[in-house]
Design a protein around this motif. Structure first.
Motif, PDB file in Angstrom:
ATOM      1  N   LYS A 202     -11.374  -3.159 -15.695  1.00  0.00           N
ATOM      2  CA  LYS A 202     -10.785  -1.996 -16.361  1.00  0.00           C
ATOM      3  C   LYS A 202     -11.885  -0.951 -16.466  1.00  0.00           C
ATOM      4  O   LYS A 202     -13.071  -1.242 -16.248  1.00  0.00           O
ATOM      5  N   VAL A 237      -7.156 -10.715 -18.362  1.00  0.00           N
ATOM      6  CA  VAL A 237      -7.038  -9.306 -17.998  1.00  0.00           C
ATOM      7  C   VAL A 237      -6.361  -8.521 -19.135  1.00  0.00           C
ATOM      8  O   VAL A 237      -5.319  -8.916 -19.648  1.00  0.00           O
ATOM      9  N   TYR A 241      -3.892  -3.563 -17.412  1.00  0.00           N
ATOM     10  CA  TYR A 241      -4.408  -3.783 -16.054  1.00  0.00           C
ATOM     11  C   TYR A 241      -3.983  -5.153 -15.509  1.00  0.00           C
ATOM     12  O   TYR A 241      -4.473  -5.596 -14.488  1.00  0.00           O
ATOM     13  N   ARG A 242      -3.058  -5.797 -16.192  1.00  0.00           N
ATOM     14  CA  ARG A 242      -2.685  -7.179 -15.862  1.00  0.00           C
ATOM     15  C   ARG A 242      -1.614  -7.217 -14.783  1.00  0.00           C
ATOM     16  O   ARG A 242      -0.608  -6.513 -14.850  1.00  0.00           O
ATOM     17  N   ASP A 258      -7.351  -9.318  -9.457  1.00  0.00           N
ATOM     18  CA  ASP A 258      -8.381  -8.279  -9.545  1.00  0.00           C
ATOM     19  C   ASP A 258      -7.971  -7.042  -8.754  1.00  0.00           C
ATOM     20  O   ASP A 258      -8.252  -5.910  -9.162  1.00  0.00           O
ATOM     21  N   SER A 261      -5.705  -4.783 -10.680  1.00  0.00           N
ATOM     22  CA  SER A 261      -6.487  -4.009 -11.638  1.00  0.00           C
ATOM     23  C   SER A 261      -7.167  -2.829 -10.963  1.00  0.00           C
ATOM     24  O   SER A 261      -7.245  -1.728 -11.530  1.00  0.00           O
TER      25      SER A 261
END
Length: 391
Positions: A202, A237, A241-242, A258, A261
Motif C-alpha cells: 500500500k 493486506v 488493497y485486498r 500482491d 495491490s
C-alpha cells in the motif's frame, strides 16, 4: 487463446527439501542454513498459536543466529521518532562514526515471557537476505544493553509515499507515474522471484528517497511461500488493497495478491485517492463490482467454489467503468490515463488470480514504451522531507 489469458507457470527455481539457502547475519556476513531451518520461518501461520514466539530473551542469542555478534544500538544517535506500526516503532538515527542517517526500527516485544514474535523473526530473516534497489535495505541488526531491545538498521528514505500523496500540490505527471510503477513492479518481481509474498503493499508501505528511488518497506506480514501452496493466514493486506479472492475466503493464495495491490496503488498515484474505499469486506467487494463489473464463472472459473461466494448476493453490474475514474485534464485534481495505461491497470486488477498479469510481464507492457516514457528517477519532482522531525 490469447497467451496472456493462459494459466501462468511458476518460476523454475522451486525450493527443494534439502536445498541450502543463504541469509545474512547482523554484521553482514553470509551464513548457510538448511531448508528445514528456513521452513521454520515460513511455518504455516495458522499454527502460530502452538508456536507463537521464539522464547525468552535470555536465550534469543542461541535461538536466533542472526543476532550473533550484533553491535550495540549505542553506535547510533537517535534523532527523532518517525512512526509506530503494528510490529514496531521507527526512529531516525545517525551513525556516530560516519554521520550517515539511517532508519532504526525497534522490534516490538510484547513482554519477556512471550519472547521474540514470529512476525518480527520473519521480517528480520527475509529482509537481511534481500538486495534490490527498490526494496529497503537492512544494514545490520543492533541490540540494546540486553536482548529485550532489538533494532533493524535500515537505509533511510526522506519521504513516505502516503504523506506525499496527501500533501502534494500538483499530481504526478504521466512520466513520473510510469517511473514509480516501473520501480514498484521491479521490486515486486524480485520478491516473487525469490519466493517472498509481501502481503501488505500500500502507499504507506512505500518510501521515496531524495534521488527519486522508490523503496518497498514494512515486511511485518511478509512470508516465504512454496510450491505446492499451503493454506496461509487470513486476513492479510489492508482492506482497500485486498484482492477479491482474499475477500471471498480463498484458503490458498499466490503472488497475485500482491499484483492486485500494485494495481490499486497505480490508480492511486493517478487519482491521488484510493480506488476502492470500502468500510467492510462486503462493501469493498461491492465497490469492485461497481467499477470493474460483476464477475462470473465465465471470466473467473471456480468463483462460486470460494467459501464466501455463495454467501453474498452479487449486485449485477455488467460494465467495466474503470476509465470513468480518471480525469482527462492533467492539471486537474487527477492525472489522465492513456488507453495503454488503462489496459495495464485492468490486467493488474483482473479478477481471476490465474489470469492476473505477473510483475515481470507487466514490466514488459507497451505502456512503458509509449510517449511520454518513464522519467529518470533523479528528475522526479521534489517534496519537503516527511520523515524528519519538524522541531
Amino acid at each position: 487463446m490469447d497467451p496472456r489469458c493462459q494459466k501462468r507457470t511458476r518460476p523454475e527455481k522451486r525450493p527443494r527439501e534439502n536445498e541450502i539457502k543463504h541469509t545474512t547475519t547482523c554484521n553482514g556476513n553470509k551464513k548457510s542454513i538448511k531448508q528445514d531451518e528456513w521452513n521454520q520461518l515460513s511455518h504455516d501461520d495458522n499454527n502460530r498459536e502452538t508456536q507463537p514466539n521464539v522464547h525468552s530473551s535470555s536465550t534469543l542469542g542461541k535461538q536466533l543466529p542472526v543476532l550473533t555478534g550484533c553491535r550495540s544500538v549505542d553506535n547510533y544517535e537517535r534523532l527523532n521518532f518517525i512512526e509506530e506500526g503494528t510490529y514496531g516503532r521507527v526512529f531516525r538515527g545517525r551513525d556516530i562514526q560516519t554521520n550517515k542517517i539511517y532508519a532504526l526500527k525497534e522490534i516490538k516485544l510484547n513482554n519477556e515471557v512471550e519472547g521474540f514474535p514470529l512476525t518480527a523473526l520473519r521480517e528480520v530473516s527475509i529482509l537481511v537476505s534481500l538486495r534490490h534497489p527498490n526494496v529497503v535495505h537492512v544494514r545490520e541488526v543492533v541490540v540494546g544493553s540486553n536482548l529485550n531491545k532489538i533494532y533493524m538498521v535500515m537505509e533511510y528514505a526522506q519521504h513516505d509515499m502516503k504523506k506525499v500523496l496527501d500533501n502534494m500540490k500538483h499530481p504526478f505527471s504521466q512520466a513520473e507515474v510510469k517511473s514509480l510503477l516501473q520501480q514498484l513492479l521491479s521490486g515486486v518481481a524480485y520478491l516473487h522471484d525469490n519466493w517472498v509474498l509481501h502481503r501488505d503493499l500500500k502507499t504507506s508501505n512505500l518510501l521515496l528517497d531524495d534521488q527519486g528511488i522508490l523503496k518497498i518497506c514494512d515486511f511485518g506480514l511478509a512470508r516465504l511461500y512454496s510450491d505446492p501452496l499451503k493454506p496461509y493466514t487470513q486476513p492479510v493486506v489492508t482492506l482497500w488493497y485486498r484482492a477479491p479472492e482474499l475477500l471471498l475466503g480463498a484458503k490458498t493464495y499466490t503472488p497475485a495478491i500482491d499484483i492486485w495491490s500494485v494495481g490499486c496503488i497505480f490508480a492511486e498515484w493517478l487519482r491521488r485517492k484510493t480506488l476502492f474505499e470500502g468500510r467492510t469486506e462486503i462493501e469493498q467487494l461491492t465497490k469492485m463490482w461497481e467499477i470493474l463489473g460483476t464477475p462470473n464463472e465465465e471470466i473467473w472459473p471456480g468463483l462460486y467454489q470460494l467459501p464466501n461466494a455463495n454467501k453474498i448476493k452479487f449486485i449485477q453490474q455488467p460494465y467495466n467503468r474503470l476509465s470513468q475514474r480518471f480525469d482527462n485534464n492533467i492539471y486537474g485534481s487527477q492525472t489522465s490515463v492513456t488507453k495503454l495505461g488503462l489496459d495495464l491497470m485492468n490486467k493488474l486488477l483482473t479478477y481471476d488470480p490465474e489470469k492476473r498479469i505477473q510483475a515481470q510481464d507487466a514490466l514488459n507492457h507497451p505502456y512503458f514504451e509509449e510517449i511520454p516514457k518513464p522519467v529518470d528517477p533523479s528528475l522526479m519532482q521534489t517534496f519537503p522531507e516527511t520523515n524528519k522531525s519538524p522541531y
